[in-house]
Design an enzyme around this catalytic site. Structure first.
Site, PDB file in Angstrom:
ATOM      1  N   ASP A  42      70.040  47.615  30.292  1.00  0.00           N
ATOM      2  CA  ASP A  42      69.492  46.880  31.432  1.00  0.00           C
ATOM      3  C   ASP A  42      70.631  46.087  32.063  1.00  0.00           C
ATOM      4  OD1 ASP A  42      66.324  45.989  32.216  1.00  0.00           O
ATOM      5  OD2 ASP A  42      67.943  44.765  33.038  1.00  0.00           O
ATOM      6  N   THR A  57      56.262  54.982  36.934  1.00  0.00           N
ATOM      7  CA  THR A  57      55.198  55.581  37.728  1.00  0.00           C
ATOM      8  C   THR A  57      55.754  56.015  39.073  1.00  0.00           C
ATOM      9  OG1 THR A  57      53.562  54.166  36.641  1.00  0.00           O
ATOM     10  CG2 THR A  57      52.917  55.200  38.722  1.00  0.00           C
ATOM     11  N   PHE A 105      51.000  54.913  29.508  1.00  0.00           N
ATOM     12  CA  PHE A 105      49.618  54.443  29.644  1.00  0.00           C
ATOM     13  C   PHE A 105      49.437  53.189  28.794  1.00  0.00           C
ATOM     14  CE2 PHE A 105      49.712  59.069  30.119  1.00  0.00           C
ATOM     15  CZ  PHE A 105      49.158  59.222  31.374  1.00  0.00           C
ATOM     16  N   GLU A 115      48.842  46.009  29.176  1.00  0.00           N
ATOM     17  CA  GLU A 115      49.418  44.720  28.796  1.00  0.00           C
ATOM     18  C   GLU A 115      48.440  43.985  27.884  1.00  0.00           C
ATOM     19  OE1 GLU A 115      51.373  42.207  31.577  1.00  0.00           O
ATOM     20  OE2 GLU A 115      51.887  43.869  32.911  1.00  0.00           O
ATOM     21  N   ALA A 164      32.111  43.357  34.406  1.00  0.00           N
ATOM     22  CA  ALA A 164      32.037  42.714  35.715  1.00  0.00           C
ATOM     23  C   ALA A 164      32.803  41.400  35.707  1.00  0.00           C
ATOM     24  CB  ALA A 164      30.578  42.467  36.091  1.00  0.00           C
ATOM     25  N   GLY A 165      33.254  40.992  36.874  1.00  0.00           N
ATOM     26  CA  GLY A 165      33.973  39.726  36.966  1.00  0.00           C
ATOM     27  C   GLY A 165      34.827  39.647  38.211  1.00  0.00           C
ATOM     28  N   GLY A 175      43.638  43.268  38.246  1.00  0.00           N
ATOM     29  CA  GLY A 175      44.876  42.705  38.770  1.00  0.00           C
ATOM     30  C   GLY A 175      46.038  43.322  38.032  1.00  0.00           C
ATOM     31  N   CYS A 183      49.951  47.153  37.795  1.00  0.00           N
ATOM     32  CA  CYS A 183      49.751  48.606  37.848  1.00  0.00           C
ATOM     33  C   CYS A 183      48.628  49.046  38.771  1.00  0.00           C
ATOM     34  CB  CYS A 183      49.510  49.141  36.433  1.00  0.00           C
ATOM     35  SG  CYS A 183      50.943  48.950  35.346  1.00  0.00           S
ATOM     36  N   ARG A 212      51.323  38.807  37.854  1.00  0.00           N
ATOM     37  CA  ARG A 212      51.360  39.693  39.010  1.00  0.00           C
ATOM     38  C   ARG A 212      49.963  40.212  39.322  1.00  0.00           C
ATOM     39  NH1 ARG A 212      55.973  43.784  37.132  1.00  0.00           N
ATOM     40  NH2 ARG A 212      54.924  43.395  35.144  1.00  0.00           N
TER      41      ARG A 212
END
Length: 486
Positions: A48, A139, A167, A170, A268-269, A273, A276, A343
């Site tokens: 990196d 991706t 796949f 997090e 539900a909610g 987010g 991805c 994010r």
């Protein structure tokens, strides 16, 4: 033995440690990939360009939180199976497989940004042996693997290029890699197929070997389906709330259908987010637009998702009126439990909107000490109780294992007004109302509320009016209170 192989052996002789494979990009996907392969006995070189990140990794400190990551990093470093570098150089050359895990997130509003990928391939190119495999885990849209092969080709030759989409969820990324449901390999050569199958031989999961374009589409399709499921159940939740039904039980019943399954994204909610799903459904919509294929369902899923955030704001406005000067606590700032990633986080988006409307926002997340949470225009609370102290309302934007065990009576005493908007269905609404809270649970209505449509006894309807024929309720008088036939 040809001269090229002799050269590789000579290099191994000069340097006892040589990598079996490399991982380019040591962010969330790359680090988990590197550590998981190291845990299976592979010698892994991680690269990196972020010098500070690499320095921290060498000290056993990952730059983000993920359950099990600290221990795996320490073990990999101590065993000598992992080395990290901030430079592309000759130490990469012995590796048979190079996994590309750089970020392909959006930039300047674009749904697809391959700048980092192109740079990584160009930097890697001088150090890739001709019989190596370069596997894209980032991706990418259909056709990218083929473009990468052209970029890396040398006089028509060059390394084998494949697509190996990830796949990883997090919050459970390590577990997902070590115990995958499936391993997808997009290849066009037998050499790439055999090398990648060998690298994954110690991992469970179904192997799917296909063309790179198909592998690229698998990733987008998987995330789009998850997004559609979440938006679908949130639309159902809106109806449940209005008619006095409970979306939690509806979701439970759906998951019991073998055609849907127990792990379906049907909670539900506040919606989805993270880095991805929002990015990938936007990218898929863009790809569809380029090939002139409508994606009405995918676009609708995104619109429904955005509406969930606004629904929380609307509920606060209904109860509190003008939000100027109001104190609002946001419980859970990361986009999901067991991560420090904000994010696309619903809690963060709601917090930012409340601040624009003049509210004073206090946030708490169990990973609040992490640097991620200390750069926003909000007050960071040390615990749930500090976030509730003096608040006119609390918004539950995330849930984690310990949240259900907080002292709700203490929270009730600390709040200026005991208004709670539960965006994750953490607590039982009836129990919370009995404790004195104004409790709004998304998708959980009041069974005693009047229905917003006409009497069942009517035989004709006004324009736009809904009538349920009495014949559809035959036998209702024979039902007991628990819904069983008397």
């Amino acid at each position: 033995m040809n001269g090229q192989e002799a050269c590789f052996r000579e290099k191994r002789g000069r340097n006892r440690w040589t990598p079996d494979l490399s991982v380019i990009g040591m962010g969330r996907v790359g680090l988990v990939t590197a550590l998981s392969f190291a845990a299976k006995g592979h010698r892994v070189l991680g690269v990196d360009l972020d010098y500070h990140m690499v320095a921290r990794l060498r000290e056993g400190e990952p730059s983000f939180f993920e359950p099990g990551l600290d221990e795996l990093l320490t073990k990999s470093l101590d065993s000598g199976k992992l080395r990290v570098s901030e430079a592309y150089d000759e130490q990469l050359s012995p590796a048979r497989i190079h996994f590309i895990c750089v970020d392909t997130g959006s930039a300047n509003g674009a749904a697809i940004d391959l700048t980092n990928l192109r740079s990584a391939l160009q930097d890697l190119s001088p150090y890739v042996r001709p019989d190596a495999v370069v596997a894209l885990r980032s991706t990418v849209p259909p056709g990218t693997t083929e473009a990468a092969r052209r970029l890396l080709s040398k006089n028509g030759g060059g390394p084998f290029v494949a697509c190996n989409p990830e796949f990883l969820r997090e919050g459970s990324a390590v577990e997902d890699f070590l115990n995958p449901d499936r391993v997808v390999l997009g290849v066009t050569t037998e050499e790439a197929r055999e090398a990648l199958l060998a690298s994954y031989q110690d991992f469970p999961g179904t192997r799917i070997v296909c063309h790179p374009r198909t592998a690229e589409m698998v990733k987008y399709a998987a995330n789009a389906l998850l997004a559609v499921n979440i938006s679908f159940v949130n639309e159902i939740a809106g109806i449940c709330e209005k008619v006095g039904a409970d979306v939690r039980i509806v979701s439970q019943a759906l998951r019991l259908d073998h055609r849907i399954g127990p792990d379906a994204y049907l909670e539900a909610g506040l919606g989805f987010g993270g880095p991805c799903l929002p990015k990938d459904i936007a990218a898929l919509a863009l790809v569809a637009k380029l090939v002139q294929q409508p994606t009405r369902l995918v676009v609708a899923a995104r619109e429904t998702n955005d509406a969930q955030r606004q629904g929380v704001i609307d509920r606060l406005l209904e109860r509190l009126g003008d939000l100027e000067g109001k104190v609002i606590g946001i419980i859970g700032l990361a986009f999901k439990p067991n991560t420090d990633d904000v994010r696309g986080a619903p809690g963060l988006e709601i917090a930012e909107e409340l601040i624009r409307m003049g509210a004073w926002v206090k946030v708490y997340d169990p990973l609040v000490e992490h640097e991620t949470f200390r750069h926003g225009p909000y007050e960071v609370a040390k615990d749930v109780y500090e976030a509730a102290d003096g608040a006119d309302a609390l918004v539950l934007a995330n849930r984690w294992d310990g949240l259900g065990r907080v002292q709700v009576e203490r929270i009730r005493r600390l709040m200026r007004r005991p208004l709670v908007v539960d965006g994750r269905n953490v607590f039982d609404p009836r129990a919370m109302r009995e404790k004195g809270f104004e409790y709004i649970a998304l998708g959980v209505g009041d069974e005693l509320q009047p229905l917003p449509y006409s009497s069942l006894d009517k035989t004709s309807a006004e324009p736009g009016e809904l009538i349920l024929p009495r014949s559809s309720w035959d036998g209702l008088d024979l039902m007991s209170e628990d819904g069983l036939t008397a």
